[in-house]
Scaffold this active site. Structure first.
Site, PDB file in Angstrom:
ATOM      1  N   ARG A 108     -19.404  -5.862   0.897  1.00 14.79           N
ATOM      2  CA  ARG A 108     -19.935  -4.555   0.847  1.00 14.79           C
ATOM      3  C   ARG A 108     -19.593  -4.417   2.358  1.00 14.79           C
ATOM      4  NH1 ARG A 108     -24.330  -3.878  -1.618  1.00 14.79           N
ATOM      5  NH2 ARG A 108     -24.158  -3.021  -3.434  1.00 14.79           N
ATOM      6  N   LYS A 130      -5.613   1.471   9.596  1.00 21.18           N
ATOM      7  CA  LYS A 130      -5.968   1.404   7.964  1.00 21.18           C
ATOM      8  C   LYS A 130      -5.117   0.337   6.895  1.00 21.18           C
ATOM      9  CE  LYS A 130      -2.852   6.129   7.584  1.00 21.18           C
ATOM     10  NZ  LYS A 130      -1.770   6.256   7.300  1.00 21.18           N
ATOM     11  N   GLU A 172       9.542   0.821  14.205  1.00 21.75           N
ATOM     12  CA  GLU A 172       8.268   1.577  14.098  1.00 21.75           C
ATOM     13  C   GLU A 172       8.312   1.902  15.844  1.00 21.75           C
ATOM     14  OE1 GLU A 172       6.439   2.030  11.804  1.00 21.75           O
ATOM     15  OE2 GLU A 172       6.489   0.548  10.480  1.00 21.75           O
ATOM     16  N   LYS A 218       0.719   5.162  19.921  1.00 19.54           N
ATOM     17  CA  LYS A 218      -0.045   4.803  18.445  1.00 19.54           C
ATOM     18  C   LYS A 218      -1.874   5.099  18.318  1.00 19.54           C
ATOM     19  CE  LYS A 218      -0.966   2.919  14.101  1.00 19.54           C
ATOM     20  NZ  LYS A 218       0.029   2.409  12.697  1.00 19.54           N
ATOM     21  N   GLU A 228      -5.647  11.940   9.649  1.00 14.57           N
ATOM     22  CA  GLU A 228      -4.756  11.440   9.453  1.00 14.57           C
ATOM     23  C   GLU A 228      -5.108  13.184   8.779  1.00 14.57           C
ATOM     24  OE1 GLU A 228      -1.777   8.828   8.510  1.00 14.57           O
ATOM     25  OE2 GLU A 228      -1.589  10.741   6.509  1.00 14.57           O
ATOM     26  N   ARG A 232      -1.927  12.557  12.825  1.00 11.10           N
ATOM     27  CA  ARG A 232      -1.797  10.922  12.969  1.00 11.10           C
ATOM     28  C   ARG A 232      -0.724  11.667  12.006  1.00 11.10           C
ATOM     29  NH1 ARG A 232      -5.990   6.363  11.652  1.00 11.10           N
ATOM     30  NH2 ARG A 232      -3.441   4.680  11.006  1.00 11.10           N
ATOM     31  N   ASN A 236       3.597   8.897  10.367  1.00 13.14           N
ATOM     32  CA  ASN A 236       4.281   8.944   9.156  1.00 13.14           C
ATOM     33  C   ASN A 236       5.581   9.034   9.094  1.00 13.14           C
ATOM     34  OD1 ASN A 236       2.634   8.250   7.456  1.00 13.14           O
ATOM     35  ND2 ASN A 236       1.695   9.755   7.450  1.00 13.14           N
ATOM     36  N   HIS A 239       8.558   7.732   6.948  1.00 15.89           N
ATOM     37  CA  HIS A 239       8.229   6.438   6.531  1.00 15.89           C
ATOM     38  C   HIS A 239       8.234   6.974   4.905  1.00 15.89           C
ATOM     39  CE1 HIS A 239       6.676   4.015   9.613  1.00 15.89           C
ATOM     40  NE2 HIS A 239       6.087   3.552   8.469  1.00 15.89           N
ATOM     41  N   HIS A 243       8.677   3.865   2.649  1.00 14.46           N
ATOM     42  CA  HIS A 243       8.186   3.095   1.529  1.00 14.46           C
ATOM     43  C   HIS A 243       9.159   3.164   0.299  1.00 14.46           C
ATOM     44  CE1 HIS A 243       4.423   3.883   4.121  1.00 14.46           C
ATOM     45  NE2 HIS A 243       4.722   2.323   4.052  1.00 14.46           N
ATOM     46  N   HIS A 253       9.917  -4.063   5.537  1.00 18.11           N
ATOM     47  CA  HIS A 253       9.732  -2.612   5.919  1.00 18.11           C
ATOM     48  C   HIS A 253       9.806  -1.897   6.718  1.00 18.11           C
ATOM     49  CE1 HIS A 253       6.511   0.005   6.479  1.00 18.11           C
ATOM     50  NE2 HIS A 253       5.974  -0.134   8.267  1.00 18.11           N
TER      51      HIS A 253
HETATM   52  N1  LIG Z   1      -1.671  -0.601   8.462  1.00 13.97           N
HETATM   53  C1  LIG Z   1      -0.815  -0.234   9.867  1.00 13.97           C
HETATM   54  O1  LIG Z   1      -0.914   0.675  10.088  1.00 13.97           O
HETATM   55  C2  LIG Z   1       1.102  -0.681   9.371  1.00 13.97           C
HETATM   56  C3  LIG Z   1       1.385  -0.339   9.624  1.00 13.97           C
HETATM   57  C4  LIG Z   1       3.263  -0.813   9.829  1.00 13.97           C
HETATM   58  C5  LIG Z   1       3.416  -1.376   8.990  1.00 13.97           C
HETATM   59  N2  LIG Z   1       2.518  -1.691   8.281  1.00 13.97           N
HETATM   60  C6  LIG Z   1       2.643  -3.005   7.700  1.00 13.97           C
HETATM   61  O2  LIG Z   1       3.367  -3.842   7.414  1.00 13.97           O
HETATM   62  C7  LIG Z   1       4.629  -5.398   7.007  1.00 13.97           C
HETATM   63  C8  LIG Z   1       5.168  -4.935   8.031  1.00 13.97           C
HETATM   64  O3  LIG Z   1       4.765  -5.827   8.913  1.00 13.97           O
HETATM   65  P1  LIG Z   1       5.694  -7.876   9.120  1.00 13.97           P
HETATM   66  O4  LIG Z   1       7.042  -6.990   9.233  1.00 13.97           O
HETATM   67  O5  LIG Z   1       4.905  -8.016   9.855  1.00 13.97           O
HETATM   68  O6  LIG Z   1       5.809  -8.133   8.177  1.00 13.97           O
HETATM   69  P2  LIG Z   1       5.080  -9.719   7.901  1.00 13.97           P
HETATM   70  O7  LIG Z   1       4.021  -9.666   7.558  1.00 13.97           O
HETATM   71  O8  LIG Z   1       5.597 -10.347   6.196  1.00 13.97           O
HETATM   72  O9  LIG Z   1       6.022 -10.522   9.061  1.00 13.97           O
HETATM   73  C9  LIG Z   1       6.896 -11.084   8.123  1.00 13.97           C
HETATM   74  C10 LIG Z   1       7.922 -12.114   8.013  1.00 13.97           C
HETATM   75  O10 LIG Z   1       7.209 -13.065   9.658  1.00 13.97           O
HETATM   76  C11 LIG Z   1       6.769 -14.405   9.011  1.00 13.97           C
HETATM   77  N3  LIG Z   1       6.241 -14.869  10.556  1.00 13.97           N
HETATM   78  C12 LIG Z   1       4.998 -14.071  10.998  1.00 13.97           C
HETATM   79  N4  LIG Z   1       4.969 -14.702  12.432  1.00 13.97           N
HETATM   80  C13 LIG Z   1       5.617 -15.209  13.020  1.00 13.97           C
HETATM   81  C14 LIG Z   1       5.944 -15.845  13.449  1.00 13.97           C
HETATM   82  N5  LIG Z   1       4.959 -16.070  14.823  1.00 13.97           N
HETATM   83  N6  LIG Z   1       7.233 -16.843  13.383  1.00 13.97           N
HETATM   84  C15 LIG Z   1       7.849 -17.348  12.762  1.00 13.97           C
HETATM   85  N7  LIG Z   1       7.933 -16.383  11.453  1.00 13.97           N
HETATM   86  C16 LIG Z   1       6.500 -15.408  11.409  1.00 13.97           C
HETATM   87  C17 LIG Z   1       6.049 -13.831   8.246  1.00 13.97           C
HETATM   88  O11 LIG Z   1       5.683 -15.004   7.654  1.00 13.97           O
HETATM   89  C18 LIG Z   1       6.976 -12.516   7.378  1.00 13.97           C
HETATM   90  O12 LIG Z   1       8.329 -13.865   6.655  1.00 13.97           O
HETATM   91  C19 LIG Z   1       4.235  -4.633   5.624  1.00 13.97           C
HETATM   92  O13 LIG Z   1       3.295  -4.254   4.641  1.00 13.97           O
HETATM   93  C20 LIG Z   1       3.592  -2.766   6.533  1.00 13.97           C
HETATM   94  O14 LIG Z   1       3.679  -1.622   5.255  1.00 13.97           O
HETATM   95  C21 LIG Z   1       1.306  -1.350   8.407  1.00 13.97           C
END
Ligand SMILES: NC(=O)c1ccc[n+]([C@@H]2O[C@H](COP(=O)([O-])OP(=O)(O)OC[C@H]3O[C@@H](n4cnc5c(N)ncnc54)[C@H](O)[C@@H]3O)[C@@H](O)[C@H]2O)c1
Length: 340
Positions: A108, A130, A172, A218, A228, A232, A236, A239, A243, A253
């Site tokens: 929980r 989020k 972003e 942000k 949101e 907020r 998006n 997005h 998405h 992404h």
């Molecule tokens: N929660 C939120 O508010 C929010 C906002 C924006 C995006 N997101 C989410 O974030 C995700 C995208 O994030 P991302 O672009 O970081 O993707 P990711 O986490 O998939 O990382 C991208 C790649 O980089 C590699 N990697 C990570 N750190 C590394 C490092 N220091 N050295 C070498 N390789 C490394 C990972 O293994 C992966 O292959 C999506 O799922 C998206 O929906 C969430």
């Protein structure tokens, strides 16, 4: 080191991973469990040599799923994690989303923190509370809003980030500039030469400023509207289409959000909300960070079908986020069938 905060979370900027326990002493008294991206673990193995209770997760968007949530919960039980335990996610946006979600439902809800290792996670995904996972092709459809206790940003992780993933972070950051800061937009335009690779901007004041500004924007949207209901929603921008593109095509992404921004601006221009000149300016900055901008090959009908699944759609209508000029955003409610 600089510090920012939002509600109960503290963001430590430009800090040093080896000082984690000094800077965040509350974890000293807790059983800590680490959820780490496998690639990050291998590339930075020396940083983790003394860590116990490590759960490794394969890289990639497919990991952000209920099946991995269950696998992690299983491992936490095997390792005897309890309600007083503390989870720390170390990786990109995928690991932050997954760790935040698992922490929010395990027994929980237990406390958690993030150590983001991609530019996208440092400047956006780790911030705002989020935490969601995907179901089949629907992005982030299962999730919670719940803040980590801390976000610990050590730039040294970026030394190993492939340049393509580095550039993804700018989608972003450019989004943040488009919706609320003409100054950040100019700063991104003026410094594109040094920001195009981490090597050419590391240790610079400009890079530190960039991370600070992006997080501050942000936080500004999140603080005033955690759940949101209002402003907020501007975060998006790009997005809805982004998405849809991400769930249908093999794009990251960041790449999908870049194309989503171009789609949104294209429609805003058609509706006389955004001038052609401003639309082209945004397209040019995305291109200058080597992000994709060509939307001509995408099948619009199939994207519209996917938009019906979007969390923001209601009664066949959706709130689309547009900009009417760089730095200024608005909400436009539109029938999904009339989008194109
Ligand atoms: N929660 C939120 O508010 C929010 C906002 C924006 C995006 N997101 C989410 O974030 C995700 C995208 O994030 P991302 O672009 O970081 O993707 P990711 O986490 O998939 O990382 C991208 C790649 O980089 C590699 N990697 C990570 N750190 C590394 C490092 N220091 N050295 C070498 N390789 C490394 C990972 O293994 C992966 O292959 C999506 O799922 C998206 O929906 C969430």
């Amino acid at each position: 080191m600089r510090q920012l905060s939002c509600d109960k979370e503290i963001i430590y900027l430009n800090t040093d991973f080896s000082k984690l326990h000094q800077i965040v002493p509350e974890i000293l008294e807790r059983d800590v469990f680490y959820i780490i991206d496998e690639s990050v673990y291998l590339l930075h193995s020396s940083k983790f040599s003394l860590f116990k209770n490590v759960i490794l997760v394969p890289p990639g968007e497919k990991t952000k799923s209920l099946s991995f949530v269950i696998k992690i919960v299983d491992q936490l039980l095997t390792l005897n994690a309890n309600r007083k335990s503390f989870l720390i996610g170390i990786g990109g946006g995928v690991i932050c989303d997954l760790t935040g979600f698992v922490s929010s439902i395990y027994m929980r809800g237990i406390d958690f923190g993030f150590i983001p290792t991609t530019l996208l996670a440092m400047t956006d995904a780790s911030i705002g509370g989020k935490n969601g996972v995907n179901l089949n092709t629907i992005k982030n459809i299962i999730g919670v809003i719940n803040d980590p206790k801390f976000i610990f940003i050590d730039y040294s992780f970026l030394n190993t980030l492939p340049n393509k993933d580095w550039l993804n972070g700018f989608a972003e950051i450019i989004k943040h500039a488009c919706i609320s800061s003409n100054n950040l937009f100019d700063f991104l335009e003026n410094n594109a030469n040094i920001f195009r690779s981490y090597d050419s901007c590391k240790n610079s004041l400009e890079f530190d400023q960039l991370v600070f500004d992006s997080i501050s924007i942000k936080l500004d949207f999140v603080k005033s509207d955690k759940t949101e209901l209002g402003r907020r929603k501007f975060l998006n921008f790009g997005h809805t289409f982004g998405h849809a593109i991400e769930s249908k095509y093999s794009l990251t992404h960041g790449e999908s959000i870049s194309l989503g921004i171009v789609f949104a601006n294209h429609i805003a221009n058609k509706l006389n909300i955004l001038s052609y000149k401003e639309m082209e300016k945004v397209k040019n900055i995305l291109s200058s960070y080597l992000l994709p901008v060509d939307i001509s090959a995408f099948n619009k009908e199939s994207l519209v079908d996917l938009i019906y699944n979007d969390k923001k759609s209601f009664n066949d209508k959706i709130d689309l986020i547009f900009i009417n000029k760089i730095g200024s955003s608005l909400i436009h409610n539109i029938k999904i069938k009339d989008i194109f």
